[in-house]
Scaffold this active site. Structure first.
Site, PDB file in Angstrom:
ATOM      1  N   SER A 266       0.837  -1.205   0.000  1.00 19.93           N
ATOM      2  CA  SER A 266       0.000   0.000   0.000  1.00 19.93           C
ATOM      3  C   SER A 266       0.871   1.254   0.000  1.00 19.93           C
ATOM      4  O   SER A 266       0.527   2.263  -0.617  1.00 19.93           O
ATOM      5  CB  SER A 266      -0.921   0.020   1.224  1.00 19.93           C
ATOM      6  OG  SER A 266      -1.810  -1.069   1.158  1.00 19.93           O
TER       7      SER A 266
ATOM      8  N   CYS B 152      -0.554  -5.057   9.741  1.00 17.08           N
ATOM      9  CA  CYS B 152      -1.154  -5.026   8.397  1.00 17.08           C
ATOM     10  C   CYS B 152      -1.098  -6.392   7.736  1.00 17.08           C
ATOM     11  O   CYS B 152      -2.120  -7.031   7.546  1.00 17.08           O
ATOM     12  CB  CYS B 152      -0.531  -3.959   7.489  1.00 17.08           C
ATOM     13  SG  CYS B 152      -1.391  -3.870   5.890  1.00 17.08           S
TER      14      CYS B 152
HETATM   15 ZN   LIG Z   1      -0.328  -2.684   4.472  1.00 13.26          ZN
END
Ligand SMILES: [Zn+2]
Ligand SMILES: [Zn+2]
Length: 374
Positions: free
Chosen positions: A40, A176
């Site tokens: 990301s 994450c």
């Molecule tokens: Zn991430």
């Protein structure tokens, strides 16, 4: 303090001297132990998403609480925490229903505007020499975290207390990669024991989908990637079969292994082609789960008649549909109990000022997770 600032895709990501204001009511200040470099962050760096800039990058991290804002009773100074890039507001209808990963206030204020809950930022760039403090340039938070920094100020609900004996320079990635991958299997899809599962993409998130499927008791777990080293790794994480997608069409190869198609196909890449492949891999009643995130505006296509006749589903999975305060400590416990592998996901550690190099490594495709250590 030092922090990694993103301005625009043309300007190199670099470390700058940044000002961090004290935590306000309901917020805490955390000294960062480690921050993970995720795909990301790469989307942001390439300008593929409408991210609020300039910003301090990073949405995965761990650290120690060093200061409490007014009214914070859920944490104490010295607590070890993993940062959550969804800090649930606890008040919107989704939070009240227990769907914290959908928190409306995060989706409409914190994430798109690059601010904390009160609509302001604790980050700023110092005023130019001799300038009034009011001329300081505003700087945005990334997903309420901004972990590529020596310290962060985050909502208390985004700093998740975990056990003290877990190594902070490993469990940072629970925030994450692990939560997103394992959560997609256990929460979003709720994969049943005995299921057949395909996983497209065996990077940081995909390997966590693989080990989530193993935890769920899946009978066949087919790991698919164009990099053979990554499917090698997937076998260590619990995959039962592998497909080299660089050779031939992945769907064709999957249907040779499992002619009826799979019960669950996870797209851990998020490209048009991989999303369409996941849908085409499904058997009767199967579900395609989109975990990897595509650039803004990307479109994929499927044949609705096939979907309807075969009773199939397409599911989106944001942040593994996690409830951060419940799932993150539980994932850390599973790591400490030996049920989850995290160490092999970490391919290297670099100082903060090598953030650009860490992003370039990820872009080149060879590494899984690099941790930035301030
Ligand atoms: Zn991430
Ligand atoms: Zn909420």
């Amino acid at each position: 303090m030092k922090a990694v600032v993103f301005r625009d895709p043309e300007t190199r990501v670099s470390v700058a001297e940044v000002e961090l204001a004290a935590p306000r009511a309901g917020e805490v200040r955390v000294k960062i132990a480690a921050a993970g470099v995720c795909h990301s962050d790469l989307h942001v760096k390439r300008g593929e998403w409408d991210a609020p800039a300039p910003m301090v990058m990073g949405h995965e991290g761990s650290g120690v609480v060093v200061e409490l804002g007014e009214g914070v009773t859920s944490l104490a100074v010295g607590d070890h925490v993993v940062l959550s890039w969804v800090p649930p507001c606890g008040e919107c209808r989704y939070c009240l229903q227990g769907h914290e990963a959908r928190c409306q206030k995060v989706a409409t204020v914190v994430a798109p505007k690059g601010v904390l809950f009160d609509g302001t930022s604790r980050l700023s760039l110092p005023a130019a020499d001799g300038g009034e403090p009011s001329t300081a340039e505003p700087l945005h938070h990334y997903l309420g975290v901004s972990s590529y920094a020596e310290e962060v100020v985050v909502p208390a609900s985004g700093a998740i207390k975990v056990r003290d004996d877990a190594p902070l320079d490993v469990i940072a990635v629970v925030g994450c990669a692990v939560a997103t991958g394992v959560g997609a299997v256990l929460n979003t899809a709720a994969v049943e024991p005995g299921s057949t599962v395909a996983v497209i993409g065996c990077g940081g998130v995909g390997l966590n989908v693989v080990q989530g499927a193993k935890l769920a008791g899946a009978e066949r777990i087919v790991a698919i990637d164009v990099v053979p080293e990554k499917t090698d790794m997937a076998l260590q994480f619990g995959a039962t079969d592998r497909i080299d997608a660089s050779e031939r069409d992945a769907v064709e190869q999957l249907l040779e292994l499992i002619p009826d198609g799979v019960d669950y196909a996870f797209d851990a890449i998020g490209r048009t082609v991989t999303t369409e492949q996941a849908i085409r891999m499904l058997g009767l009643g199967g579900a395609a789960v989109i975990v990897g995130l595509p650039p803004t505006g990307a479109k994929a296509s499927f044949e609705p008649l096939v979907l309807a006749e075969a009773d199939q589903r397409i599911l989106g999975s944001n942040y593994g549909s996690v409830r951060p305060s419940i799932d993150i400590p539980a994932l850390v416990d599973r790591y400490m109990d030996g049920q989850l592998k995290i160490d092999p996901l970490i391919s290297g550690r670099r100082p903060l000022d090598e953030a650009a190099e860490a992003l370039a490594d990820l872009e080149a495709g060879g590494v899984l997770r690099t941790l930035l250590i301030p």
